[in-house]
Design a protein around this motif. Structure first.
Motif, mmCIF file in Angstrom:
data_model
loop_
_atom_site.group_PDB
_atom_site.id
_atom_site.type_symbol
_atom_site.label_atom_id
_atom_site.label_comp_id
_atom_site.label_asym_id
_atom_site.label_seq_id
_atom_site.Cartn_x
_atom_site.Cartn_y
_atom_site.Cartn_z
ATOM 1 N N LEU A 58 2.588 2.156 -2.324
ATOM 2 C CA LEU A 58 2.475 2.674 -3.682
ATOM 3 C C LEU A 58 1.258 3.565 -3.852
ATOM 4 O O LEU A 58 1.278 4.520 -4.618
ATOM 5 C CB LEU A 58 2.402 1.512 -4.683
ATOM 6 C CG LEU A 58 3.568 0.545 -4.673
ATOM 7 C CD1 LEU A 58 3.297 -0.625 -5.601
ATOM 8 C CD2 LEU A 58 4.836 1.263 -5.067
ATOM 9 N N ALA A 59 0.165 3.227 -3.142
ATOM 10 C CA ALA A 59 -1.078 3.999 -3.228
ATOM 11 C C ALA A 59 -1.968 3.618 -2.055
ATOM 12 O O ALA A 59 -2.034 2.450 -1.684
ATOM 13 C CB ALA A 59 -1.796 3.710 -4.539
ATOM 14 N N GLU B 251 -8.978 6.184 -10.410
ATOM 15 C CA GLU B 251 -7.869 6.854 -9.725
ATOM 16 C C GLU B 251 -7.467 8.104 -10.497
ATOM 17 O O GLU B 251 -7.594 8.158 -11.714
ATOM 18 C CB GLU B 251 -6.652 5.930 -9.630
ATOM 19 C CG GLU B 251 -6.815 4.826 -8.640
ATOM 20 C CD GLU B 251 -5.542 4.013 -8.506
ATOM 21 O OE1 GLU B 251 -5.228 3.641 -7.390
ATOM 22 O OE2 GLU B 251 -4.872 3.740 -9.515
ATOM 23 N N ALA C 114 -8.239 2.791 -2.205
ATOM 24 C CA ALA C 114 -9.229 3.716 -2.747
ATOM 25 C C ALA C 114 -10.651 3.246 -2.473
ATOM 26 O O ALA C 114 -11.590 3.902 -2.863
ATOM 27 C CB ALA C 114 -9.015 3.879 -4.255
ATOM 28 N N TRP D 27 0.826 -1.206 0.000
ATOM 29 C CA TRP D 27 0.000 0.000 0.000
ATOM 30 C C TRP D 27 0.860 1.257 0.000
ATOM 31 O O TRP D 27 0.340 2.358 -0.158
ATOM 32 C CB TRP D 27 -0.943 0.030 1.209
ATOM 33 C CG TRP D 27 -2.101 -0.907 1.108
ATOM 34 C CD1 TRP D 27 -2.429 -1.896 1.983
ATOM 35 C CD2 TRP D 27 -3.119 -0.943 0.103
ATOM 36 N NE1 TRP D 27 -3.574 -2.544 1.563
ATOM 37 C CE2 TRP D 27 -4.012 -1.974 0.420
ATOM 38 C CE3 TRP D 27 -3.354 -0.190 -1.058
ATOM 39 C CZ2 TRP D 27 -5.117 -2.269 -0.372
ATOM 40 C CZ3 TRP D 27 -4.456 -0.496 -1.838
ATOM 41 C CH2 TRP D 27 -5.321 -1.524 -1.499
ATOM 42 N N PRO E 151 -3.886 13.668 -4.525
ATOM 43 C CA PRO E 151 -3.001 13.360 -3.412
ATOM 44 C C PRO E 151 -2.021 14.484 -3.093
ATOM 45 O O PRO E 151 -1.484 14.551 -2.001
ATOM 46 C CB PRO E 151 -2.263 12.101 -3.868
ATOM 47 C CG PRO E 151 -2.364 12.126 -5.344
ATOM 48 C CD PRO E 151 -3.638 12.840 -5.683
ATOM 49 N N ARG F 88 -12.748 10.832 -5.854
ATOM 50 C CA ARG F 88 -11.342 10.926 -6.267
ATOM 51 C C ARG F 88 -10.721 12.141 -5.606
ATOM 52 O O ARG F 88 -11.314 13.200 -5.579
ATOM 53 C CB ARG F 88 -11.240 11.048 -7.786
ATOM 54 C CG ARG F 88 -11.712 9.823 -8.484
ATOM 55 C CD ARG F 88 -11.887 9.960 -9.971
ATOM 56 N NE ARG F 88 -11.263 11.063 -10.625
ATOM 57 C CZ ARG F 88 -10.606 11.004 -11.783
ATOM 58 N NH1 ARG F 88 -10.483 9.872 -12.384
ATOM 59 N NH2 ARG F 88 -10.106 12.084 -12.332
ATOM 60 N N THR G 163 -0.030 8.046 -15.746
ATOM 61 C CA THR G 163 0.392 7.153 -14.663
ATOM 62 C C THR G 163 -0.615 6.029 -14.452
ATOM 63 O O THR G 163 -0.555 5.320 -13.466
ATOM 64 C CB THR G 163 0.577 7.946 -13.353
ATOM 65 O OG1 THR G 163 -0.628 8.669 -13.076
ATOM 66 C CG2 THR G 163 1.743 8.892 -13.438
ATOM 67 N N SER H 225 -1.549 1.977 -11.579
ATOM 68 C CA SER H 225 -2.718 1.953 -10.709
ATOM 69 C C SER H 225 -2.676 0.796 -9.723
ATOM 70 O O SER H 225 -2.320 -0.334 -10.074
ATOM 71 C CB SER H 225 -3.985 1.832 -11.556
ATOM 72 O OG SER H 225 -5.108 1.590 -10.742
ATOM 73 N N ALA H 226 -3.099 1.059 -8.497
ATOM 74 C CA ALA H 226 -3.190 0.011 -7.476
ATOM 75 C C ALA H 226 -4.209 -1.053 -7.868
ATOM 76 O O ALA H 226 -4.088 -2.212 -7.475
ATOM 77 C CB ALA H 226 -3.566 0.629 -6.135
ATOM 78 N N ASP I 214 -5.095 10.411 -12.378
ATOM 79 C CA ASP I 214 -3.914 10.283 -13.211
ATOM 80 C C ASP I 214 -3.205 11.636 -13.161
ATOM 81 O O ASP I 214 -3.848 12.668 -12.973
ATOM 82 C CB ASP I 214 -4.335 9.960 -14.648
ATOM 83 C CG ASP I 214 -3.171 9.677 -15.563
ATOM 84 O OD1 ASP I 214 -2.089 9.318 -15.074
ATOM 85 O OD2 ASP I 214 -3.346 9.814 -16.784
#
Length: 116
Positions: free
Chosen positions: A24-25, A49, A28, A22, A104, A101, A65, A69-70, A51
């Motif tokens: 990494l992301a 997610e 969600a 997790w 971050p 969404r 990106t 994606s997770a 981008d």
């Protein structure tokens, strides 16, 4: 041209909260998609997610990106087909439900694209 039969899939966070994957992301939450297969469901869910192309902070012009994606990580999300779903199988490949969404970098809510 024949109509393509799509399926409804639910992607659910599967790894424990403390799982280092997790990093990494952040989780969600659950996402429901209309897609061709389990693998396609992961690709469609990546639309839920943010981008870098959706926010002002881009790694470079035109660089997406979505590949990171997770939802594409089998260690983080499991995919289950929903045989009894309130959503019709007919329609385009799409994210049907997803959590809000968030950007971050700024923590602000981001616009939802394509979610009905």
């Amino acid at each position: 041209m024949t109509k393509e039969e799509l399926k409804i899939y639910r992607l659910v966070p599967d790894a424990a909260r403390g799982d280092p994957n997790w990093d990494l992301a952040a989780p969600a939450g659950e996402v429901v998609v209309r897609a061709r297969s389990v693998a396609d469901a992961r690709i469609v869910a990546a639309e839920a997610e943010l981008d870098f192309l959706d926010i002002p902070a881009k790694p470079a012009d035109g660089v997406s990106t979505r590949f990171a994606s997770a939802f594409r990580d089998e260690r983080l999300y499991r995919v289950a087909e929903e045989h009894e779903s309130p959503y019709p199988r007919e329609g385009p490949r799409a994210v049907l439900t997803a959590p809000e969404r968030r950007d971050p970098l700024s923590r602000a809510k981001a616009p939802r694209k394509g979610i009905k």
